[in-house]
Scaffold this active site. Structure first.
Site, PDB file in Angstrom:
ATOM      1  N   PRO A 111       1.413   8.285  -9.972  1.00 37.66           N
ATOM      2  CA  PRO A 111       2.052   9.573 -10.041  1.00 37.66           C
ATOM      3  C   PRO A 111       3.499   9.429  -9.812  1.00 37.66           C
ATOM      4  CG  PRO A 111       0.547   9.434  -8.327  1.00 37.66           C
ATOM      5  CD  PRO A 111       0.367   8.180  -8.959  1.00 37.66           C
TER       6      PRO A 111
ATOM      7  N   VAL B 159       7.298  11.153  -9.554  1.00 35.50           N
ATOM      8  CA  VAL B 159       8.145  12.371 -10.000  1.00 35.50           C
ATOM      9  C   VAL B 159       9.168  12.284 -11.124  1.00 35.50           C
ATOM     10  CG1 VAL B 159       9.731  13.972  -8.639  1.00 35.50           C
ATOM     11  CG2 VAL B 159       7.923  12.939  -7.107  1.00 35.50           C
TER      12      VAL B 159
ATOM     13  N   GLN C 239      -1.571  15.579  -9.123  1.00 36.73           N
ATOM     14  CA  GLN C 239      -1.405  15.178  -7.762  1.00 36.73           C
ATOM     15  C   GLN C 239      -0.440  16.391  -7.110  1.00 36.73           C
ATOM     16  OE1 GLN C 239       1.566  12.359  -6.060  1.00 36.73           O
ATOM     17  NE2 GLN C 239      -0.056  11.246  -5.625  1.00 36.73           N
TER      18      GLN C 239
ATOM     19  N   CYS D 221       4.201   9.206  -0.023  1.00 39.57           N
ATOM     20  CA  CYS D 221       5.681   9.342  -0.098  1.00 39.57           C
ATOM     21  C   CYS D 221       6.270   9.238   0.987  1.00 39.57           C
ATOM     22  CB  CYS D 221       5.998  10.891  -0.930  1.00 39.57           C
ATOM     23  SG  CYS D 221       7.526  11.160  -1.126  1.00 39.57           S
TER      24      CYS D 221
ATOM     25  N   HIS E 276      -1.531   1.765  -0.958  1.00 39.71           N
ATOM     26  CA  HIS E 276      -0.313   1.223  -1.134  1.00 39.71           C
ATOM     27  C   HIS E 276      -0.170   0.156  -0.279  1.00 39.71           C
ATOM     28  CE1 HIS E 276       4.231   1.614  -2.804  1.00 39.71           C
ATOM     29  NE2 HIS E 276       3.936   0.207  -2.324  1.00 39.71           N
TER      30      HIS E 276
ATOM     31  N   ASN F 157      -2.077  -0.537  -4.850  1.00 37.97           N
ATOM     32  CA  ASN F 157      -0.912  -0.342  -5.410  1.00 37.97           C
ATOM     33  C   ASN F 157       0.374  -1.125  -4.683  1.00 37.97           C
ATOM     34  OD1 ASN F 157       1.553   2.378  -5.307  1.00 37.97           O
ATOM     35  ND2 ASN F 157       1.319   0.902  -6.924  1.00 37.97           N
ATOM     36  N   GLY F 158       1.115  -1.693  -5.190  1.00 37.36           N
ATOM     37  CA  GLY F 158       2.244  -2.614  -4.826  1.00 37.36           C
ATOM     38  C   GLY F 158       2.116  -4.008  -5.284  1.00 37.36           C
TER      39      GLY F 158
ATOM     40  N   ALA G 258       3.804   1.559 -10.603  1.00 32.33           N
ATOM     41  CA  ALA G 258       4.665   2.608 -10.970  1.00 32.33           C
ATOM     42  C   ALA G 258       5.853   1.973 -11.609  1.00 32.33           C
ATOM     43  CB  ALA G 258       5.107   3.339  -9.761  1.00 32.33           C
ATOM     44  N   GLU G 259       6.810   1.222 -10.672  1.00 34.90           N
ATOM     45  CA  GLU G 259       7.969   0.664 -11.192  1.00 34.90           C
ATOM     46  C   GLU G 259       7.710  -0.474 -12.365  1.00 34.90           C
ATOM     47  OE1 GLU G 259      10.917  -1.700  -8.608  1.00 34.90           O
ATOM     48  OE2 GLU G 259      11.554   0.388  -8.413  1.00 34.90           O
TER      49      GLU G 259
END
Length: 512
Positions: free
Chosen positions: A31, A33, A85, A114, A181, A214-215, A238-239
């Site tokens: 997810p 933003v 989410q 977050c 994460h 995650n990470g 994500a990135e």
């Protein structure tokens, strides 16, 4: 696509939910933003993503603002499986938002990871991780009331045992899938650093529900290493996904190919121009850091229409496609910003027109830069930085920033400039101020107001309705006078309250 409605008592849970509803996904888009909108999710699914999350939505806005909810619930039949989410700190508020979303997704996720300052101000995300009683109430409420499972995304504590207990608490409250994460709340921005997969492995060994990690995901080889090292069921990125949406296929396509395909999906599933700009800057990260592409960077920064974004992508393709096909030999270009030296040694750099990960500088190098700046600040012999305008005149730093902002603004067309010039040629007939464009008397607002007061008239263009309001006041006065004449009580003289004794009150009440 509307989810088949299930009663809370009949919904699937744990690994049954993971396999039968989600399809046992291993490659997951996180997810993000303003970044994991429908057009981007569909592009990622084309290139191997097996599960996508929506962007983070604010539960309060989602539950109360119909426009916000309508914009958020943008989906299509191909956009499954999907997890929506939410962030928030009120169990009832999050429940109301989740109830409105549950028929459009396969699960509802609670953002507990977050780390940004806005999450601290709003008291959500990772800034709830110490309030276990509240989190138990939020998760259990959604678990009991929703027809779809509830999932959570968290960050680790520095205390390994506390992290394990944190995950077990969420599992006991009703969480059916947990994403961990491997960074702490403090690891963000230039201090992001490396995620610790050993924490994720320890959590995996102590809970029984499905888990995502995650990470540290920069490529497909990292996905496989993470699966093997942690024992999780899937890996979320994500990135890495933003810089290469084909990350799950292990390929690095030309950036213009990904950009063209994304813009095609945007044409089908529109989204704000800020989302598009953000995605293209991520895809073109290495190209836009080349000094000779400064003008392209400015064009992308000021673009706000789909045709303008297509134009930037076409220019990138026109410049670099010959190098990609081998029709021309590529000579390395001067970069304005470089990745950290340590990171560059660890990972071979691809050609700048290929999708590739962004490698952050290490927290140590950031701390060194801060220390150097602090030493320079207290050095009395330091050279003062100077700024100059186009004419060579020295100006302040504030003035220079203002000039740069002006340069980034889109250029006005001749027609726009002419229209602006013509509009300023018309002035009030009684003074030197510009006249109101809709004024019936061709006056400015001040003169128009004076005229309406003096001559008892209206000007709808300025919204000055003196004549109408005076007429309404007279009608109200006449109506009130007539009502008083028809009221019998109004004919009886009222004595001075100071001279009226208590026994005289009933006598006045019996006059009628």
């Amino acid at each position: 696509m509307v989810n088949e409605h299930r009663e809370p008592s009949n919904k699937l849970s744990g690994y049954e939910f993971y396999r039968r509803v989600l399809g046992a996904p291993r490659y997951v888009v996180a997810p993000m933003v303003d970044q994991s909108e429908l057009a981007w999710r569909i592009l990622c699914r084309r290139y191997g993503a097996q599960l996508c999350y929506s962007p983070m939505y604010h539960a309060n806005l989602f539950a109360t603002d119909l426009k916000y909810r309508k914009d958020a619930l943008q989906t299509c039949p191909e956009d499954r499986p999907l997890i929506i989410q939410f962030c928030g700190n009120d169990p009832q508020q999050i429940l109301e938002a989740a109830l409105a979303a549950q028929d459009h997704c396969d699960a509802v996720d609670i953002n507990l990871g977050c780390p940004q300052a806005i999450a601290k101000r709003g008291h959500y995300g990772s800034f709830l991780q110490d309030e276990w009683q509240l989190l138990t109430q939020i998760v259990s409420t959604l678990h009991e009331k929703l027809s779809v499972p509830v999932t959570c995304k968290i960050r680790i504590f520095e205390d390994r045992e506390k992290t394990i207990n944190y995950a077990k608490m969420l599992e006991a409250a009703g969480c059916q899938l947990l994403t961990v994460h491997g960074r702490t709340r403090e690891q963000k921005g230039p201090l992001t650093g490396i995620a610790d997969w050993s924490y994720i492995k320890d959590v995996r060994q102590h809970i029984k529900i499905p888990m995502f990690a995650n990470g540290n995901i920069l490529g497909l080889e990292d996905v496989h290493r993470c699966l093997e090292a942690t024992g999780v069921d899937g890996v979320m990125t994500a990135e890495g996904n933003l810089h290469n949406p084909a990350i799950f296929q292990g390929i690095s396509p030309p950036v213009w190919q990904m950009a063209h395909e994304y813009l095609e999906f945007v044409d089908l599933y529109p989204c704000p121009s800020s989302y598009i700009r953000g995605h293209l800057f991520k895809l073109f990260h290495h190209i836009m850091n080349i000094r000779s592409n400064a003008q392209l960077r400015e064009q992308l920064a000021t673009a706000n229409q789909l045709t303008q974004f297509h134009g930037v992508v076409a220019k990138v393709q026109e410049k670099y496609a010959p190098y990609h096909t081998g029709a021309a030999a590529y000579e390395p270009e001067e970069m304005e910003l470089n990745v950290s030296a340590g990171a560059a040694e660890e990972l071979p750099m691809l050609q700048p027109w290929l999708c590739q990960p962004y490698i952050r500088a290490s927290p140590e190098s950031h701390r060194q830069k801060i220390a150097e700046k602090q030493r320079e600040a207290i050095d009395p012999n330091r050279a003062k930085r100077q700024y100059f305008d186009h004419a060579g005149n020295e100006i302040s730093r504030k003035r220079m920033k203002k000039l740069r902002r002006r340069q980034r603004r889109p250029n006005k067309t001749e027609a726009q400039l002419q229209l602006r010039h013509e509009r300023h040629l018309e002035y009030c007939e009684q003074c030197a101020n510009p006249l109101g464009s809709k004024c019936e008397f061709r006056l400015c607002r001040i003169c128009c107001r004076d005229k309406c007061y003096a001559e008892d008239c209206d000007c709808p263009g300025h919204g000055i309705l003196i004549k109408s309001r005076r007429a309404k006041a007279k009608q109200f006065e006449a109506h009130s006078r007539q009502d008083n004449n028809n009221d019998p009580l109004s004919l009886v003289p009222i004595a001075n309250p100071a001279t009226v004794d208590a026994p005289t009150i009933p006598e006045r009440q019996n006059v009628s």
